[in-house]
Write an enzyme that holds these catalytic residues in place. Structure first.
Site, PDB file in Angstrom:
ATOM      1  N   ASN B  95      -7.053  -6.637   6.563  1.00  0.00           N
ATOM      2  CA  ASN B  95      -7.397  -8.019   6.173  1.00  0.00           C
ATOM      3  C   ASN B  95      -7.291  -8.948   7.373  1.00  0.00           C
ATOM      4  O   ASN B  95      -6.470  -9.846   7.442  1.00  0.00           O
ATOM      5  CB  ASN B  95      -6.542  -8.510   5.003  1.00  0.00           C
ATOM      6  CG  ASN B  95      -5.064  -8.499   5.298  1.00  0.00           C
ATOM      7  OD1 ASN B  95      -4.607  -7.744   6.155  1.00  0.00           O
ATOM      8  ND2 ASN B  95      -4.306  -9.334   4.622  1.00  0.00           N
ATOM      9  N   ASP B 153      -6.308  -4.519   0.802  1.00  0.00           N
ATOM     10  CA  ASP B 153      -5.023  -5.205   0.611  1.00  0.00           C
ATOM     11  C   ASP B 153      -5.121  -6.708   0.853  1.00  0.00           C
ATOM     12  O   ASP B 153      -5.777  -7.170   1.771  1.00  0.00           O
ATOM     13  CB  ASP B 153      -3.960  -4.633   1.542  1.00  0.00           C
ATOM     14  CG  ASP B 153      -2.593  -5.227   1.255  1.00  0.00           C
ATOM     15  OD1 ASP B 153      -2.148  -5.152   0.097  1.00  0.00           O
ATOM     16  OD2 ASP B 153      -1.987  -5.805   2.175  1.00  0.00           O
ATOM     17  N   HIS B 233       3.018  -1.969  -2.672  1.00  0.00           N
ATOM     18  CA  HIS B 233       4.116  -2.876  -3.025  1.00  0.00           C
ATOM     19  C   HIS B 233       4.299  -3.130  -4.531  1.00  0.00           C
ATOM     20  O   HIS B 233       4.152  -4.240  -5.026  1.00  0.00           O
ATOM     21  CB  HIS B 233       4.002  -4.212  -2.299  1.00  0.00           C
ATOM     22  CG  HIS B 233       2.610  -4.769  -2.166  1.00  0.00           C
ATOM     23  ND1 HIS B 233       1.731  -4.873  -3.207  1.00  0.00           N
ATOM     24  CD2 HIS B 233       1.955  -5.235  -1.068  1.00  0.00           C
ATOM     25  CE1 HIS B 233       0.603  -5.396  -2.764  1.00  0.00           C
ATOM     26  NE2 HIS B 233       0.700  -5.622  -1.478  1.00  0.00           N
ATOM     27  N   ASP B 306       5.530  -4.087   4.237  1.00  0.00           N
ATOM     28  CA  ASP B 306       4.547  -5.163   4.042  1.00  0.00           C
ATOM     29  C   ASP B 306       4.826  -6.281   5.056  1.00  0.00           C
ATOM     30  O   ASP B 306       4.815  -7.466   4.733  1.00  0.00           O
ATOM     31  CB  ASP B 306       4.564  -5.702   2.616  1.00  0.00           C
ATOM     32  CG  ASP B 306       3.343  -6.597   2.330  1.00  0.00           C
ATOM     33  OD1 ASP B 306       2.459  -6.696   3.203  1.00  0.00           O
ATOM     34  OD2 ASP B 306       3.297  -7.195   1.238  1.00  0.00           O
ATOM     35  N   HIS B 310       3.305 -14.606  10.039  1.00  0.00           N
ATOM     36  CA  HIS B 310       2.449 -15.782  10.198  1.00  0.00           C
ATOM     37  C   HIS B 310       3.056 -16.631  11.305  1.00  0.00           C
ATOM     38  O   HIS B 310       4.262 -16.575  11.554  1.00  0.00           O
ATOM     39  CB  HIS B 310       2.391 -16.598   8.906  1.00  0.00           C
ATOM     40  CG  HIS B 310       1.760 -15.867   7.774  1.00  0.00           C
ATOM     41  ND1 HIS B 310       0.398 -15.705   7.644  1.00  0.00           N
ATOM     42  CD2 HIS B 310       2.300 -15.225   6.705  1.00  0.00           C
ATOM     43  CE1 HIS B 310       0.130 -15.012   6.556  1.00  0.00           C
ATOM     44  NE2 HIS B 310       1.266 -14.695   5.964  1.00  0.00           N
ATOM     45  N   GLY B 325       3.904 -13.996   2.632  1.00  0.00           N
ATOM     46  CA  GLY B 325       4.363 -12.893   3.463  1.00  0.00           C
ATOM     47  C   GLY B 325       5.297 -13.325   4.569  1.00  0.00           C
ATOM     48  O   GLY B 325       5.318 -14.484   4.966  1.00  0.00           O
TER      49      GLY B 325
END
Lengths: 310, 429
Positions: B95, B153, B233, B306, B310, B325
């Site tokens: 992604n 995902d 997840h 996972d 950011h 996330g």
């Protein structure tokens, strides 16, 4: 025991004890007297500066906070999202830094995001007053509801209050829930099941999906605004059906006590959630609430910024 | 010839069912010998007494953000974080911007990994073009280019026909689809689990039923196609039951869980701090307990991080606007050791199995074990080292981990990738 709220933020009513709410309401009583006097100008907040920082449109809340500050002698500056560097993409943190760098004493903030006021309180020093954060809280509205109820009913203990409409998305409802049961009110909430929180936020609140049950024998009915965008989101079929099944009209009003008090935080969608007759009936305190809003906000300023000493 | 001898360690190698005090000799990037009292005069000796020697951890779910989002992370910083956390092999999700949905991108990323990465990096390709859920990507082309698995995902493939096609098509290979299972229409705009806490805070919820239905549909489609599906997840108790029942029926379903879902609940959500904003969201105690039971009894095959870094300024904002996330590579094992092993909820052998042999088995990777002749991807753990998570010491570019400030017990202290030291005593080399 003396209570001081000096320097406290007002983020939500769950942060305040019944005694503290009592103090705010009592102070607001004095403020209302003052408002009705000849000269609506005090120098209590002379030399204090207040910024209203509104990320969402508002007429009554913003004006009310502005006038409340001015009546008490503070300098009040208004910032709205559309006319500030927010449209240039400035982050909330940076806007708050900018504003607080100008040595303001309080920031009155309205924002679409739940928790925005609490975030502001973490980020900058001035006293933060939450004027509405998403669906989370609108503490000054919760306080002015209490003030208006007490003014008309003379008490809280044992009163049946019905809050009806879009509970799910309502910061006013959450503030009512946080404060009213604390003051001894029997609180009923009602609305279409799609507009009720799926999970209870407080075990003391009684939930109905038909407003008749909530309204029956009520001392106070607060009608919440429904928004057209909720209809588009499929939460109810039409405003017509909403008005017919869930709207507060004279017929349903008969279920309540004769001296029932009608509240609405505004702005109203007349003909949808509340009929014109009910909104303007003798039972309606909707306009009184606006006046009381100014008094309550003056009280908040006084207590948070000066601690209450004159 | 480079030789390294790890002496006096406790070797835990779940693949070979070993848990014993042994020495381990690495030679030419391979595991040369494992036995008691190895003597080797030419080898560099590292004393690992009271430490655990484990296969290098494998993480099948990270977001290394290349190409296009290098402000969040890149292969270098992400693999450094991996090495710091004891991982020797990590798989990165597609992604990105653009999405990794073609063989040329897979090849260029593999090259890039060889150039800059401190660990092995596996590339996961997008199931659908641009991860839009509308048309299949060139799955066979990407398979030939070396993609390890496929996933959209971050998005659920809402269109059932597209997922069925992808399952059928990939059944021609041994590749697996990894599903981010949350029905889009039920979670759109949601910032946390739908429940008591969201009702109180006024935040819009992401209900667990969105995950349950999605997991159920994906399993039914995989069962119908006779294909494999891997649930990313997993976070809800009901979804764990659904996977359990499907496994009992013989469906080729596998599942992964994160340390955050295993150890935290919606109760810690603070809407002034977006570190707890993740998808799927932190759920309830009942869900969390079902997760570690599922992990223990093998219904949940593996643990993943996972890892979703950011840029700090992206996370530092209003909860509803912050991206979901947080970076997990550097805290994964320590959190599990502190919260599950030290509390006797799950034993360390099982935890290591779920981070090594299990992902290797499910995804067909020749790693995750300490067998003679195998690549020397090794993690040495100090199970009793106490430390405090400090964001400033992270190798990842990400910030806002909910574990920051937590006192944890246990930490990988040495990471070897193909026999070469990638991290020693917390310093990535």
């Amino acid at each position: 025991m003396s209570i001081s709220l000096k320097g406290r933020d007002c983020l939500g009513l769950s942060d305040f004890s019944p005694e503290e709410i009592r103090l705010i309401l009592d102070t607001a009583k004095d403020m209302k007297k003052f408002l009705r006097g000849d000269v609506k100008k005090s120098d209590l907040l002379r030399g204090k500066s207040i910024i209203t920082l509104f990320y969402e449109p508002s007429t009554r809340t913003r004006t009310s906070f502005e006038l409340a500050g001015k009546y008490l002698g503070a300098d009040v500056v208004n910032i709205t999202a559309g006319t500030s560097s927010i449209v240039k993409g400035e982050s909330l943190r940076d806007t708050l830094y900018t504003v607080s760098a100008m040595d303001v004493d309080a920031i009155v903030m309205r924002h679409k995001a739940e928790g925005a006021a609490a975030y502001a309180a973490k980020v900058v020093k001035p006293v933060i007053i939450n004027a509405g954060d998403g669906a989370h809280a609108h503490p000054s509205q919760g306080l002015l509801n209490l003030f208006t109820i007490e003014e008309h009913k003379g008490k809280f203990e044992g009163l049946k209050v019905a809050v009806i409409g879009d509970i799910l998305h309502s910061r006013v409802a959450r503030s009512d829930i946080a404060a009213m049961t604390k003051m001894g009110i029997e609180l009923h909430i009602a609305g279409p099941k799609t507009l009720l929180p799926r999970f209870s936020t407080d075990d003391k609140v009684i939930v109905h999906d038909r407003i008749e049950e909530a309204v029956e024998n009520a001392d106070v009915i607060e009608v919440l605004r429904i928004q057209l965008e909720r209809m588009k989101g499929g939460l109810f079929p039409t405003t017509r059906e909403y008005a017919r099944i869930f709207g507060l009209n004279t017929e349903r009003l008969k279920l309540a006590k004769n001296d029932v008090l009608i509240l609405h935080p505004g702005p109203m969608n007349k003909g949808w959630e509340i009929s014109n007759e009910v909104a303007y009936s003798l039972n309606s305190a909707i306009q009184t609430e606006v006046e009381n809003g100014v008094a309550v906000r003056m009280a908040l300023y006084k207590l948070l910024l000066t601690g209450g000493e004159v | 010839m480079m030789k390294t001898l790890l002496k006096n360690g406790r070797v835990i190698d779940p693949k070979n069912n070993i848990d014993k005090n042994l020495d381990l000799l690495v030679e030419a990037g391979k595991i040369a010998q494992i036995s008691e009292n190895i003597e080797n005069a030419d080898a560099e000796i590292i004393d690992v007494a009271n430490k655990i020697i484990a296969p290098g951890f494998i993480d099948m779910h990270t977001h290394l953000r290349e190409p296009g989002q290098e402000a969040k992370e890149d292969f270098e910083s992400g693999s450094m974080a991996a090495a710091a956390g004891g991982f020797t092999r990590i798989a990165t999700m597609p992604n990105t911007n653009p999405a990794v949905d073609n063989a040329a991108l897979v090849r260029s990323l593999k090259e890039r990994a060889c150039e800059v990465a401190k660990t092995h990096i596996e590339i996961i390709g997008a199931v659908t073009k641009g991860q839009k859920g509308e048309e299949l990507s060139e799955l066979l082309d990407m398979t030939e280019a070396g993609a390890i698995a496929f996933s959209d995902d971050g998005h659920y493939i809402d269109n059932s026909k597209i997922l069925l096609n992808a399952l059928d098509y990939l059944a021609m290979t041994n590749k697996i689809i990894i599903s981010h299972a949350e029905i889009t229409s039920l979670v759109e705009g949601g910032a946390m689990n739908e429940g008591k806490v969201s009702a109180k805070l006024g935040l819009q919820g992401r209900p667990s039923v969105a995950e349950d239905i999605a997991v159920m549909r994906d399993i039914m489609l995989a069962e119908y196609a006779g294909a494999k599906i891997h649930i990313a997840h997993i976070s809800s108790a009901r979804a764990v039951d659904i996977v359990r029942e499907a496994k009992q029926r013989g469906v080729k379903v596998t599942a992964e869980v994160t340390p955050q879902h295993l150890t935290m609940t919606e109760d810690i959500v603070d809407f002034t701090d977006s570190s707890t904003k993740i998808n799927p969201p932190l759920r309830t105690e009942k869900d969390r307990d079902a997760l570690f039971k599922g992990l223990k009894d093998g219904v949940i095959d593996m643990i993943v991080t996972d890892h979703s870094p950011h840029a700090p300024e992206e996370k530092d904002r209003e909860y509803i606007y912050a991206p979901s996330g947080f970076p997990g590579l550097e805290t994964s094992f320590p959190v599990l050791n502190t919260e599950l092993v030290k509390t006797n909820k799950v034993d360390i052998f099982t935890i290591i199995e779920r981070m090594t042999a299990a992902p290797a088995r499910v995804f067909g990777i020749d790693a995750g074990e300490l067998s003679i002749g195998k690549i020397a991807d090794i993690t040495v753990i100090d199970p009793n080292l106490e430390w405090i998570v400090d964001e400033k010491k992270f190798y990842t570019r990400g910030s806002h981990s909910p574990f920051v400030g937590r006192k944890l017990v246990g930490k990988p202290i040495l990471t070897m990738v193909a026999g070469k030291v990638a991290m020693q005593n917390g310093v990535v080399i």
